[in-house]
Design a protein around this motif. Structure first.
Motif, PDB file in Angstrom:
ATOM      1  N   VAL A  33       3.350   1.077   2.592  1.00 30.72           N
ATOM      2  CA  VAL A  33       4.612   1.828   2.694  1.00 30.72           C
ATOM      3  C   VAL A  33       4.482   2.991   1.728  1.00 30.72           C
ATOM      4  CG1 VAL A  33       7.111   1.802   2.334  1.00 30.72           C
ATOM      5  CG2 VAL A  33       5.956  -0.259   3.218  1.00 30.72           C
ATOM      6  N   ALA A  39      10.713   2.059  -2.810  1.00 33.88           N
ATOM      7  CA  ALA A  39       9.452   1.902  -3.532  1.00 33.88           C
ATOM      8  C   ALA A  39       8.330   1.978  -2.515  1.00 33.88           C
ATOM      9  CB  ALA A  39       9.430   0.564  -4.277  1.00 33.88           C
ATOM     10  N   ALA A  40       7.123   2.229  -3.012  1.00 27.32           N
ATOM     11  CA  ALA A  40       5.937   2.201  -2.158  1.00 27.32           C
ATOM     12  C   ALA A  40       5.323   0.807  -2.220  1.00 27.32           C
ATOM     13  CB  ALA A  40       4.924   3.236  -2.634  1.00 27.32           C
ATOM     14  N   LEU A  41       4.583   0.453  -1.188  1.00 29.62           N
ATOM     15  CA  LEU A  41       3.896  -0.844  -1.153  1.00 29.62           C
ATOM     16  C   LEU A  41       2.404  -0.579  -0.958  1.00 29.62           C
ATOM     17  CD1 LEU A  41       3.894  -3.967  -0.985  1.00 29.62           C
ATOM     18  CD2 LEU A  41       4.354  -3.727   1.471  1.00 29.62           C
ATOM     19  N   LEU A  42       1.598  -1.095  -1.878  1.00 33.12           N
ATOM     20  CA  LEU A  42       0.152  -0.857  -1.862  1.00 33.12           C
ATOM     21  C   LEU A  42      -0.606  -2.161  -1.682  1.00 33.12           C
ATOM     22  CD1 LEU A  42      -0.096   1.421  -5.026  1.00 33.12           C
ATOM     23  CD2 LEU A  42       0.344   2.104  -2.650  1.00 33.12           C
ATOM     24  N   ARG A  43      -1.662  -2.116  -0.891  1.00 29.44           N
ATOM     25  CA  ARG A  43      -2.581  -3.239  -0.798  1.00 29.44           C
ATOM     26  C   ARG A  43      -3.508  -3.196  -2.013  1.00 29.44           C
ATOM     27  NH1 ARG A  43      -4.993  -1.874   3.697  1.00 29.44           N
ATOM     28  NH2 ARG A  43      -3.774  -3.154   5.110  1.00 29.44           N
ATOM     29  N   ILE A  44      -3.655  -4.321  -2.686  1.00 26.10           N
ATOM     30  CA  ILE A  44      -4.509  -4.422  -3.874  1.00 26.10           C
ATOM     31  C   ILE A  44      -5.588  -5.445  -3.562  1.00 26.10           C
ATOM     32  CG2 ILE A  44      -4.592  -5.079  -6.323  1.00 26.10           C
ATOM     33  CD1 ILE A  44      -2.993  -2.546  -5.873  1.00 26.10           C
ATOM     34  N   VAL A  49      -4.837  -4.480 -11.265  1.00 25.26           N
ATOM     35  CA  VAL A  49      -4.579  -3.040 -11.204  1.00 25.26           C
ATOM     36  C   VAL A  49      -4.646  -2.489 -12.625  1.00 25.26           C
ATOM     37  CG1 VAL A  49      -2.053  -3.207 -11.355  1.00 25.26           C
ATOM     38  CG2 VAL A  49      -3.073  -1.292 -10.146  1.00 25.26           C
ATOM     39  N   THR A  95       2.035   8.075  -8.818  1.00 26.70           N
ATOM     40  CA  THR A  95       3.405   8.556  -8.599  1.00 26.70           C
ATOM     41  C   THR A  95       3.613   9.779  -9.488  1.00 26.70           C
ATOM     42  OG1 THR A  95       4.393   7.191 -10.330  1.00 26.70           O
ATOM     43  CG2 THR A  95       4.293   6.237  -8.110  1.00 26.70           C
ATOM     44  N   LEU A 145      -2.579   4.429 -10.797  1.00 26.83           N
ATOM     45  CA  LEU A 145      -3.039   3.059 -10.602  1.00 26.83           C
ATOM     46  C   LEU A 145      -4.481   3.108 -10.116  1.00 26.83           C
ATOM     47  CD1 LEU A 145       0.142   2.965 -10.270  1.00 26.83           C
ATOM     48  CD2 LEU A 145      -0.225   0.918  -8.901  1.00 26.83           C
TER      49      LEU A 145
ATOM     50  N   GLY B  47      -2.239  -9.786  -3.708  1.00 24.88           N
ATOM     51  CA  GLY B  47      -2.827  -8.786  -2.831  1.00 24.88           C
ATOM     52  C   GLY B  47      -2.018  -7.535  -2.590  1.00 24.88           C
ATOM     53  N   VAL B  49       1.037  -4.532  -4.506  1.00 23.28           N
ATOM     54  CA  VAL B  49       1.958  -4.144  -5.570  1.00 23.28           C
ATOM     55  C   VAL B  49       2.999  -3.197  -4.974  1.00 23.28           C
ATOM     56  CG1 VAL B  49       0.613  -2.175  -6.437  1.00 23.28           C
ATOM     57  CG2 VAL B  49       2.064  -3.426  -8.001  1.00 23.28           C
ATOM     58  N   VAL B  51       5.642  -0.227  -6.037  1.00 22.05           N
ATOM     59  CA  VAL B  51       5.694   0.707  -7.166  1.00 22.05           C
ATOM     60  C   VAL B  51       6.735   1.794  -6.918  1.00 22.05           C
ATOM     61  CG1 VAL B  51       3.745   2.043  -6.241  1.00 22.05           C
ATOM     62  CG2 VAL B  51       4.306   2.227  -8.653  1.00 22.05           C
ATOM     63  N   SER B  52       7.463   2.149  -7.974  1.00 21.90           N
ATOM     64  CA  SER B  52       8.487   3.198  -7.879  1.00 21.90           C
ATOM     65  C   SER B  52       8.625   3.904  -9.217  1.00 21.90           C
ATOM     66  CB  SER B  52       9.824   2.559  -7.473  1.00 21.90           C
ATOM     67  OG  SER B  52      10.819   3.548  -7.374  1.00 21.90           O
TER      68      SER B  52
END
Lengths: 316, 316
Positions: A33, A39-44, A49, A95, A145, B47, B49, B51-52
């Protein structure tokens, strides 16, 4: 039709500005996202991180008459990407917060974003979110990140017997800033180096892979950062002045402003070179050169002597 | 002995300030490397995160004579923690950037940090890094990282037939701000609500678990955020005014300043209530109340009519 770049932030408003900025930030495959939600959503991928935050304030970290908006964007990204580099990692997501006066030309914000995105693209990193608001002076806040492929290289791991090594340009930005501060625009090479740092992004992971014992990014000056590394590691660090490269343009700048050309190398920041220690018998990766030694004790010396002069930059 | 709190930032310097701030930020078990290196290193378990980033600027988002430093710390943390809440997640780690004038009393920065840490402790979240620098006005920049236990609840998932629901106090902070803006300090309940928002941190994950189709945090006003949700989802949203609670103190404030008491609820931000949509047959979790309906179309109405007045806050 009105060209949005010719308007001010007050004209296009918060949401208009966000829409224009977002267009300039392509999203990588780790972004599930992106910008536009709460908020954004990141695959880790690998269970961790690495995260760091830096602020830039107009008049303190940059001046609009000394650097273009794109330059400031490059610099804001570079100094954050470099913090991940200094852990031995690679940045993947950022960000950006932008506080700015209402009369700021939209053009400045857009060119800033384009420069920022261009610097991030060197590592394939994405701007995944941010915030814009009004303030009386420009403040840029960046959070980055990243990820590691091995254990992080901290400031605290240097041991007696290690060598001290440097990667990347060092002193160029300080020489450029000295020139600009006196109203000159040349030598062009140092001015450009100040406007657009070129951090050695591959040198951090390479140093980690080669067994670096400690590492730090040179943002506040070589001796100042060597001091941070020495203090965190509980060791003494000695820099060998004859090993430091004094590029030809530094001689011209030093002569023009009556300074010691070595002072740019020893106390300049803002190039985002990397300073690291390696075991004495390690073979250094490409781009790294030995500039000193680690021993028992504390503090930083140059050729065994205390350095006579200010060692770097501190805020307040 | 000099009490550090009685000094200014210029007295103790960047590194003195960082040392004092860091003491006030306990580190959670996810923190593998905390403040003090080039970057922090966090363990990420599942898996991903979330983030904002948000900025707060003195004179725009807070005033030192209307809120204590601890209040500003609470608010700065709360508005960021709330962004993760609005995705259905829980915050675990934050970074804080503080740009401030050199003559700022250290006491202000320390009390800010203590309020910030106290708000974070409500969720067990840690401040893992940050930056401090000099500026002409206080700018606080916060980045928050969190995790989800199910798919994120975006702004874009509302469907015709859904109900619109609200969790948390709504309008209290706006009523408090209206009072302070006119030089009053009572009713105390609304002033306190402005100074210390109490976001419903459990309501976000509960809504996600209950099948919420869309969710947003009410920072810019209820109608404004309903408009963002409607636009992102491609639906129309109608708010039923009779379902909105008008707390008793709002009547006193509205009478004193000649305003419509419902306007605080409809257009106020800063309480960090949550607004969400649920399928029409869903049973709502504790703390959520139905305040409207989603239908085909676009835009936001109140009792089927366009709202007559400003709908919320925009920067610039």
């Amino acid at each position: 039709m009105v060209d949005v770049a010719e308007q001010t932030l007050a004209d296009i408003g918060e949401f208009g500005l966000i829409a224009e900025l977002t267009k300039r930030f392509p999203q990588g495959e780790q972004v599930l996202v992106g910008p536009g939600d709460d908020a954004a959503l990141l695959r880790i991928r690998n269970g961790h991180v690495v995260v760091s935050t830096d602020l830039l304030v107009e008049g303190r970290h940059f001046r609009r008459n000394w650097a273009s908006a794109a330059d400031v964007g490059h610099r804001a990204a570079a100094q954050n990407l470099s913090d991940i580099n200094a852990m031995g990692g690679r940045a993947h997501s950022l960000t950006v917060g932008l506080a700015a006066p209402a009369d700021l030309p939209v053009r400045w914000a857009l060119e800033f974003a384009e420069g920022f995105a261009e610097e991030c693209s060197l590592l394939g990193a994405s701007v995944v979110g941010g915030d814009v608001t009004r303030s009386s002076e420009i403040v840029v806040s960046v959070t980055v990140l990243g990820s590691l492929t091995q254990a992080p290289v901290l400031r605290s791991g240097a041991r007696p017997g290690d060598v001290l090594a440097l990667a990347g340009r060092q002193g160029w930005a300080a020489a450029g800033l000295a020139v600009l501060g006196r109203g000159f625009r040349s030598p062009r090479a140092v001015v450009t180096a100040y406007q657009r740092p070129e951090p050695p992004y591959d040198a951090g992971p390479a140093a980690a892979a080669a067994g670096a014992t400690a590492m730090v990014d040179v943002s506040d000056g070589l001796l100042a950062e060597a001091g941070h590394l020495a203090a965190a590691s509980g060791v003494a660090v000695d820099v060998t002045s004859s090993s430091l490269e004094i590029p030809e343009p530094f001689l011209a700048v030093a002569a023009a402003i009556n300074a010691d050309p070595a002072s740019f190398v020893l106390t300049g920041g803002d190039d985002h070179a990397l300073l690291a220690t390696f075991p004495g018998d390690a073979s250094l990766p490409d781009g790294w050169r030995v500039i000193g030694r680690v021993s028992e004790g504390e503090g930083v010396t140059v050729d065994g002597e205390a350095y006579d002069g200010p060692t770097g930059w501190t805020h307040f």
